[in-house]
Design an enzyme around this catalytic site. Structure first.
Site, PDB file in Angstrom:
ATOM      1  N   TYR A 188      38.463  -6.083  12.449  1.00  0.00           N
ATOM      2  CA  TYR A 188      38.916  -7.428  12.085  1.00  0.00           C
ATOM      3  C   TYR A 188      38.269  -7.883  10.768  1.00  0.00           C
ATOM      4  O   TYR A 188      38.960  -8.287   9.829  1.00  0.00           O
ATOM      5  CB  TYR A 188      38.602  -8.414  13.207  1.00  0.00           C
ATOM      6  N   THR A 192      37.005 -15.469   6.924  1.00  0.00           N
ATOM      7  CA  THR A 192      36.130 -15.506   8.100  1.00  0.00           C
ATOM      8  C   THR A 192      34.686 -15.109   7.801  1.00  0.00           C
ATOM      9  O   THR A 192      34.413 -14.387   6.841  1.00  0.00           O
ATOM     10  CB  THR A 192      36.685 -14.544   9.177  1.00  0.00           C
ATOM     11  N   ASP A 237      57.840 -13.391   8.283  1.00  0.00           N
ATOM     12  CA  ASP A 237      56.920 -12.286   8.536  1.00  0.00           C
ATOM     13  C   ASP A 237      56.244 -11.940   7.212  1.00  0.00           C
ATOM     14  O   ASP A 237      56.866 -11.348   6.325  1.00  0.00           O
ATOM     15  CB  ASP A 237      57.691 -11.090   9.086  1.00  0.00           C
ATOM     16  N   ILE A 238      54.981 -12.328   7.073  1.00  0.00           N
ATOM     17  CA  ILE A 238      54.299 -12.128   5.782  1.00  0.00           C
ATOM     18  C   ILE A 238      54.086 -10.650   5.461  1.00  0.00           C
ATOM     19  O   ILE A 238      53.761 -10.312   4.318  1.00  0.00           O
ATOM     20  CB  ILE A 238      52.960 -12.891   5.705  1.00  0.00           C
ATOM     21  N   TRP A 251      34.111 -19.802  13.983  1.00  0.00           N
ATOM     22  CA  TRP A 251      34.101 -20.433  15.307  1.00  0.00           C
ATOM     23  C   TRP A 251      35.148 -21.556  15.408  1.00  0.00           C
ATOM     24  O   TRP A 251      34.844 -22.677  15.814  1.00  0.00           O
ATOM     25  CB  TRP A 251      32.712 -20.978  15.623  1.00  0.00           C
ATOM     26  N   ALA A 276      47.320 -15.093  10.525  1.00  0.00           N
ATOM     27  CA  ALA A 276      46.251 -14.085  10.606  1.00  0.00           C
ATOM     28  C   ALA A 276      46.314 -13.360  11.942  1.00  0.00           C
ATOM     29  O   ALA A 276      46.803 -13.899  12.937  1.00  0.00           O
ATOM     30  CB  ALA A 276      44.886 -14.739  10.443  1.00  0.00           C
ATOM     31  N   GLN A 317      46.361 -22.277  15.156  1.00  0.00           N
ATOM     32  CA  GLN A 317      45.375 -23.358  15.282  1.00  0.00           C
ATOM     33  C   GLN A 317      45.355 -24.264  14.057  1.00  0.00           C
ATOM     34  O   GLN A 317      45.512 -25.482  14.160  1.00  0.00           O
ATOM     35  CB  GLN A 317      43.968 -22.771  15.479  1.00  0.00           C
ATOM     36  N   LYS A 334      40.040  -8.507   7.063  1.00  0.00           N
ATOM     37  CA  LYS A 334      39.991  -9.802   6.375  1.00  0.00           C
ATOM     38  C   LYS A 334      39.372  -9.658   4.983  1.00  0.00           C
ATOM     39  O   LYS A 334      39.817 -10.294   4.028  1.00  0.00           O
ATOM     40  CB  LYS A 334      39.204 -10.811   7.206  1.00  0.00           C
TER      41      LYS A 334
END
Length: 290
Positions: A126, A102, A37-38, A151, A61, A11, A130
């Site tokens: 999740y 996040t 590929d991190i 969001w 992410a 996104q 993070k």
């Protein structure tokens, strides 16, 4: 300035590419997960050493919040280990790291807005992964920005706006949760904020650390859905009014607990970088261009 972007087909990554293509003064290398590929430190080191970026923007992410409850190992590999490897490579090569985090690092129980200094207390895998990524970055790379947002929606990838528009094709009535509050954030606005921050940090006159960036006005998911359908109808994307019923979180159970309050204070980023909150209502007026 040279910028390396990871997760460039997501996104925010897609929006970053679109905007940087209009800035010839910035050289950038945008890599998808397939291209970098991190979670592979050897790959990360090789790319950073070869490209020698001034700034690394990590837009990669694991964001499948419910799936993360079962997919713990992969979630941590992408959200904790990958950022750690990027941070170590950034520090070793003299680069600045900008990383997207996040609202899920918070419990969601606070009254009022969350600021950058509030205690963290993630409620699921999740959010925990993070937060682990944030801590790993802070340990490995002093010159970093952690940008917490919430969001997120946009033209690319999966998000709430796209889900609502898809459901509107076959449904006349929907039930949407009305007891979770936050600030919808347009991915293009996040991309713009990251570019502003990268420019400012590259000339060395701003503060590193944690920043919040999300949208105003704050709403619940139900109101967000109503606004989406109002805009979609006015732009001719849907041909009828969709009825949106307000429901509770208990009526829509999910494997992962969502924060009741995801309202982030954006005062710090405004004061230091002059970046205003995301104007998500205006972003919705361009749905017909998606």
């Amino acid at each position: 300035m040279k910028i390396l972007i990871t997760g460039s087909n997501g996104q925010v990554g897609s929006c970053l590419v679109n905007r940087l293509q209009q800035k010839p003064e910035i050289e950038f290398l945008a890599l998808t997960r397939q291209e970098l590929d991190i979670t592979d430190p050897v790959q990360v080191d090789a790319i950073v050493k070869q490209f020698t970026p001034d700034v690394i923007i990590n837009a990669a992410a694991y964001t499948a919040v419910d799936k993360a409850e079962q997919d713990v190992e992969l979630c941590y590999a992408i959200n904790r280990d990958g950022p750690r490897f990027l941070a170590a490579a950034a520090h070793k090569n003299g680069a600045i790291l900008l990383h997207i985090s996040t609202d899920y690092v918070f419990s969601g129980d606070k009254q009022g807005l969350y600021n950058e200094e509030d205690p963290v207390a993630p409620q699921g895998v999740y959010g925990e992964s993070k937060l682990a990524g944030e801590l790993a970055i802070a340990k490995e790379c002093p010159r970093h920005i952690i940008l917490r947002t919430a969001w997120v929606f946009g033209e690319h990838g999966n998000n709430f706006v796209k889900t609502m528009l898809r459901l509107a094709k076959t449904r006349d009535t929907l039930g949407v949760v009305a007891d979770q509050f936050g600030g919808p954030t347009y991915a293009g606005d996040i991309a713009n904020a990251l570019i502003v921050m990268a420019n400012a940090l590259n000339v060395g006159n701003k503060e590193y650390g944690v920043y919040h960036f999300s949208g105003l006005p704050h709403v619940n998911w139900h109101q967000f859905a109503v606004d989406i359908f109002t805009q979609a109808k006015s732009q001719g994307i849907i041909d009828r009014q969709i009825r949106v019923n307000a429901i509770t979180s208990e009526q829509y159970p999910t494997p992962a607990k969502r924060p009741t309050n995801s309202k982030l204070s954006c005062q710090k980023i405004e004061q230091i970088f002059g970046i205003m909150p995301s104007d998500w209502l205006t972003a919705l007026t361009h749905l017909n261009q998606w």
